[in-house]
Design a protein around this motif. Structure first.
Motif, PDB file in Angstrom:
ATOM      1  N   LEU A 194       0.823  -1.205   0.000  1.00 46.54           N
ATOM      2  CA  LEU A 194       0.000   0.000   0.000  1.00 46.54           C
ATOM      3  C   LEU A 194       0.861   1.261   0.000  1.00 46.54           C
ATOM      4  O   LEU A 194       0.613   2.189  -0.775  1.00 46.54           O
ATOM      5  N   ARG A 206     -16.870   0.324  -4.294  1.00 45.88           N
ATOM      6  CA  ARG A 206     -17.449  -0.367  -3.136  1.00 45.88           C
ATOM      7  C   ARG A 206     -18.485  -1.395  -3.583  1.00 45.88           C
ATOM      8  O   ARG A 206     -19.191  -1.191  -4.570  1.00 45.88           O
ATOM      9  N   ARG A 208     -14.864  -3.817  -8.972  1.00 48.91           N
ATOM     10  CA  ARG A 208     -13.396  -3.861  -8.960  1.00 48.91           C
ATOM     11  C   ARG A 208     -12.855  -4.908  -9.926  1.00 48.91           C
ATOM     12  O   ARG A 208     -11.818  -4.694 -10.557  1.00 48.91           O
ATOM     13  N   CYS A 243     -13.260   3.921  -2.291  1.00 45.27           N
ATOM     14  CA  CYS A 243     -13.750   2.709  -1.651  1.00 45.27           C
ATOM     15  C   CYS A 243     -14.354   3.143  -0.311  1.00 45.27           C
ATOM     16  O   CYS A 243     -14.728   4.304  -0.152  1.00 45.27           O
ATOM     17  N   TYR A 293      -8.320   2.534   1.211  1.00 45.20           N
ATOM     18  CA  TYR A 293      -7.217   1.582   1.147  1.00 45.20           C
ATOM     19  C   TYR A 293      -7.221   0.842  -0.200  1.00 45.20           C
ATOM     20  O   TYR A 293      -6.274   0.959  -0.980  1.00 45.20           O
ATOM     21  N   ALA A 294      -8.294   0.114  -0.472  1.00 44.99           N
ATOM     22  CA  ALA A 294      -8.387  -0.614  -1.745  1.00 44.99           C
ATOM     23  C   ALA A 294      -8.320   0.349  -2.926  1.00 44.99           C
ATOM     24  O   ALA A 294      -7.792   0.008  -3.986  1.00 44.99           O
ATOM     25  N   SER A 295      -8.826   1.559  -2.734  1.00 44.65           N
ATOM     26  CA  SER A 295      -8.813   2.542  -3.818  1.00 44.65           C
ATOM     27  C   SER A 295      -7.398   2.955  -4.195  1.00 44.65           C
ATOM     28  O   SER A 295      -7.138   3.245  -5.365  1.00 44.65           O
ATOM     29  N   LEU A 329      -4.747   1.003  -4.197  1.00 45.65           N
ATOM     30  CA  LEU A 329      -4.230  -0.075  -5.048  1.00 45.65           C
ATOM     31  C   LEU A 329      -4.875  -0.023  -6.425  1.00 45.65           C
ATOM     32  O   LEU A 329      -4.204  -0.205  -7.447  1.00 45.65           O
ATOM     33  N   ALA A 330      -6.180   0.256  -6.474  1.00 46.71           N
ATOM     34  CA  ALA A 330      -6.881   0.339  -7.759  1.00 46.71           C
ATOM     35  C   ALA A 330      -6.362   1.510  -8.588  1.00 46.71           C
ATOM     36  O   ALA A 330      -6.162   1.376  -9.800  1.00 46.71           O
TER      37      ALA A 330
END
Length: 130
Positions: free
Chosen positions: A7, A36, A55, A83, A87-89, A91-92
């Protein structure tokens, strides 16, 4: 390598944006992409004008040279991924930069930071692009 390291490395290439800046960029034409899951969007709402994209198909729908991209996406498109909490955003957004969107970034704190800032939220849920 831990996910915290992954991350942190992903974020070194991003100019992450705070909620009020994301709203200004959206007003200037940036594309807000909500990754999401539907159950989160149903429970908490969505940002007006955002585009929910699952995603699993994100890179295919936003690759500026891809035959499966959504209409209007070019290499110059500013994409802000969101997201739940940011956090996930991250990486995306890194992955979107790798497929040809150099201005891709993400929303610091995600949807929940947007809502906490008192910015517009709508209750209706838009079907995600699959």
């Amino acid at each position: 390598m831990s996910i915290e390291t992954v991350l942190a490395e992903a974020r070194t290439g991003l100019r992450r944006v705070e909620p009020h800046e994301a709203l200004r960029l959206q007003d200037d034409g940036a594309l807000l992409v909500d990754i999401r899951p539907r159950h989160n969007r149903e429970a908490e709402g969505e940002i007006p004008g955002s585009v929910p994209i699952e995603r699993i198909v994100l890179e295919w729908r936003l690759d500026p040279r891809g035959e499966h991209r959504i209409e209007g996406v070019t290499e110059q498109t500013t994409v802000i991924v969101l997201c739940n909490e940011g956090y996930a955003s991250s990486l995306a957004a890194r992955d979107l930069q790798q497929v040809g969107l150099p201005a891709a970034t993400d929303l610091v704190g995600g949807f929940r930071a947007w809502a906490a800032a008192g910015l517009p939220v709508r209750a209706e849920v838009t079907p995600a692009i699959t």
